[in-house]
Design a protein around this motif. Structure first.
Motif, PDB file in Angstrom:
ATOM      1  N   ARG A  26       0.813  -1.211   0.000  1.00  0.00           N
ATOM      2  CA  ARG A  26       0.000   0.000   0.000  1.00  0.00           C
ATOM      3  C   ARG A  26       0.847   1.261   0.000  1.00  0.00           C
ATOM      4  NH1 ARG A  26      -3.954   0.012   4.524  1.00  0.00           N
ATOM      5  NH2 ARG A  26      -5.144   1.268   3.090  1.00  0.00           N
ATOM      6  N   LEU A  27       2.139   1.143  -0.309  1.00  0.00           N
ATOM      7  CA  LEU A  27       3.021   2.302  -0.331  1.00  0.00           C
ATOM      8  C   LEU A  27       3.115   2.877  -1.741  1.00  0.00           C
ATOM      9  CD1 LEU A  27       5.981   1.046   1.859  1.00  0.00           C
ATOM     10  CD2 LEU A  27       4.098   2.503   2.541  1.00  0.00           C
ATOM     11  N   TYR A  28       3.268   4.192  -1.820  1.00  0.00           N
ATOM     12  CA  TYR A  28       3.511   4.854  -3.089  1.00  0.00           C
ATOM     13  C   TYR A  28       4.519   5.974  -2.864  1.00  0.00           C
ATOM     14  CZ  TYR A  28       0.469   8.714  -1.659  1.00  0.00           C
ATOM     15  OH  TYR A  28      -0.077   9.776  -1.003  1.00  0.00           O
ATOM     16  N   ILE A  29       5.174   6.400  -3.946  1.00  0.00           N
ATOM     17  CA  ILE A  29       6.186   7.458  -3.849  1.00  0.00           C
ATOM     18  C   ILE A  29       5.472   8.795  -3.770  1.00  0.00           C
ATOM     19  CG2 ILE A  29       8.096   8.604  -5.025  1.00  0.00           C
ATOM     20  CD1 ILE A  29       8.783   5.910  -6.264  1.00  0.00           C
ATOM     21  N   HIS A  30       5.690   9.503  -2.677  1.00  0.00           N
ATOM     22  CA  HIS A  30       5.064  10.809  -2.463  1.00  0.00           C
ATOM     23  C   HIS A  30       5.957  11.931  -2.980  1.00  0.00           C
ATOM     24  CE1 HIS A  30       2.900  14.070  -0.599  1.00  0.00           C
ATOM     25  NE2 HIS A  30       3.991  14.446   0.030  1.00  0.00           N
ATOM     26  N   GLU A  31       7.251  11.819  -2.763  1.00  0.00           N
ATOM     27  CA  GLU A  31       8.197  12.859  -3.178  1.00  0.00           C
ATOM     28  C   GLU A  31       9.523  12.207  -3.527  1.00  0.00           C
ATOM     29  OE1 GLU A  31      10.308  16.849  -1.308  1.00  0.00           O
ATOM     30  OE2 GLU A  31       8.823  15.770  -0.145  1.00  0.00           O
ATOM     31  N   CYS A  32      10.158  12.702  -4.580  1.00  0.00           N
ATOM     32  CA  CYS A  32      11.455  12.195  -5.008  1.00  0.00           C
ATOM     33  C   CYS A  32      12.293  13.392  -5.440  1.00  0.00           C
ATOM     34  CB  CYS A  32      11.274  11.213  -6.159  1.00  0.00           C
ATOM     35  SG  CYS A  32      12.799  10.462  -6.677  1.00  0.00           S
ATOM     36  N   ARG A  33      13.534  13.484  -4.922  1.00  0.00           N
ATOM     37  CA  ARG A  33      14.349  14.665  -5.177  1.00  0.00           C
ATOM     38  C   ARG A  33      15.818  14.265  -5.239  1.00  0.00           C
ATOM     39  NH1 ARG A  33      12.871  18.365  -0.818  1.00  0.00           N
ATOM     40  NH2 ARG A  33      14.375  17.229   0.395  1.00  0.00           N
ATOM     41  N   ALA A  34      16.580  14.929  -6.109  1.00  0.00           N
ATOM     42  CA  ALA A  34      18.029  14.740  -6.195  1.00  0.00           C
ATOM     43  C   ALA A  34      18.687  16.097  -6.015  1.00  0.00           C
ATOM     44  CB  ALA A  34      18.412  14.140  -7.536  1.00  0.00           C
TER      45      ALA A  34
ATOM     46  N   HIS B 212      22.663  13.878  -3.229  1.00  0.00           N
ATOM     47  CA  HIS B 212      21.807  13.440  -2.135  1.00  0.00           C
ATOM     48  C   HIS B 212      20.466  13.064  -2.744  1.00  0.00           C
ATOM     49  CE1 HIS B 212      24.410  14.617   1.175  1.00  0.00           C
ATOM     50  NE2 HIS B 212      24.599  15.792   0.603  1.00  0.00           N
ATOM     51  N   LEU B 213      20.098  11.798  -2.638  1.00  0.00           N
ATOM     52  CA  LEU B 213      18.812  11.339  -3.158  1.00  0.00           C
ATOM     53  C   LEU B 213      17.829  11.216  -2.006  1.00  0.00           C
ATOM     54  CD1 LEU B 213      20.006   8.530  -5.576  1.00  0.00           C
ATOM     55  CD2 LEU B 213      19.478  10.906  -6.108  1.00  0.00           C
ATOM     56  N   THR B 214      16.654  11.810  -2.174  1.00  0.00           N
ATOM     57  CA  THR B 214      15.614  11.765  -1.155  1.00  0.00           C
ATOM     58  C   THR B 214      14.355  11.164  -1.768  1.00  0.00           C
ATOM     59  OG1 THR B 214      16.487  13.791  -0.200  1.00  0.00           O
ATOM     60  CG2 THR B 214      14.293  13.126   0.498  1.00  0.00           C
ATOM     61  N   VAL B 215      13.863  10.074  -1.192  1.00  0.00           N
ATOM     62  CA  VAL B 215      12.627   9.449  -1.645  1.00  0.00           C
ATOM     63  C   VAL B 215      11.731   9.296  -0.438  1.00  0.00           C
ATOM     64  CG1 VAL B 215      11.595   7.412  -2.709  1.00  0.00           C
ATOM     65  CG2 VAL B 215      13.829   8.200  -3.463  1.00  0.00           C
ATOM     66  N   ARG B 216      10.550   9.910  -0.505  1.00  0.00           N
ATOM     67  CA  ARG B 216       9.577   9.796   0.589  1.00  0.00           C
ATOM     68  C   ARG B 216       8.395   8.978   0.101  1.00  0.00           C
ATOM     69  NH1 ARG B 216       9.453  15.672   3.565  1.00  0.00           N
ATOM     70  NH2 ARG B 216      11.702  15.799   3.855  1.00  0.00           N
ATOM     71  N   VAL B 217       8.003   8.026   0.916  1.00  0.00           N
ATOM     72  CA  VAL B 217       6.869   7.175   0.569  1.00  0.00           C
ATOM     73  C   VAL B 217       5.746   7.406   1.561  1.00  0.00           C
ATOM     74  CG1 VAL B 217       8.258   5.405  -0.545  1.00  0.00           C
ATOM     75  CG2 VAL B 217       7.816   5.246   1.881  1.00  0.00           C
ATOM     76  N   ARG B 218       4.540   7.150   1.122  1.00  0.00           N
ATOM     77  CA  ARG B 218       3.364   7.241   1.987  1.00  0.00           C
ATOM     78  C   ARG B 218       2.507   6.008   1.778  1.00  0.00           C
ATOM     79  NH1 ARG B 218       1.020  13.377   2.247  1.00  0.00           N
ATOM     80  NH2 ARG B 218       2.801  14.241   3.331  1.00  0.00           N
TER      81      ARG B 218
END
Length: 86
Positions: free
Chosen positions: A2-10, A39-45
């Motif tokens: 039930r997770l999805y990518i909310h934000e992705c940033r490099a 710096h890779l940032t991946v936030r999941v919700r």
């Protein structure tokens, strides 16, 4: 799942080994360049079932419909043949 990518940033990170490197330049000179890290940032919700909306269904296409390009090319071809005959 039930997770999805909310934000992705490099984002830019520090220099590799905290220094500049050099590559050959014209006339025997050395040209500096920097090897940067990232710096890779991946936030999941997690998906909320209450917020999901049903997707609208696409309308089926008619199989007998003619394409627009075929209709547009036909008059031009007729005009060319009329010019040749004259």
């Amino acid at each position: 799942n039930r997770l999805y990518i909310h934000e992705c940033r490099a984002d830019d990170g520090p220099l590799l080994n905290n220094r500049m490197r050099y590559r050959p330049g014209p006339q025997g000179r050395a040209m500096p360049f920097s090897k940067r890290l990232s710096h890779l940032t991946v936030r999941v919700r997690q998906v909320d079932e209450t917020l999901e909306e049903p997707k609208p269904q696409a309308k089926p296409r008619k199989s007998g419909a003619k394409s627009r390009t075929a209709n547009a090319k036909a008059p031009k071809a007729e005009a060319k043949t009329k010019e040749r005959k004259a």
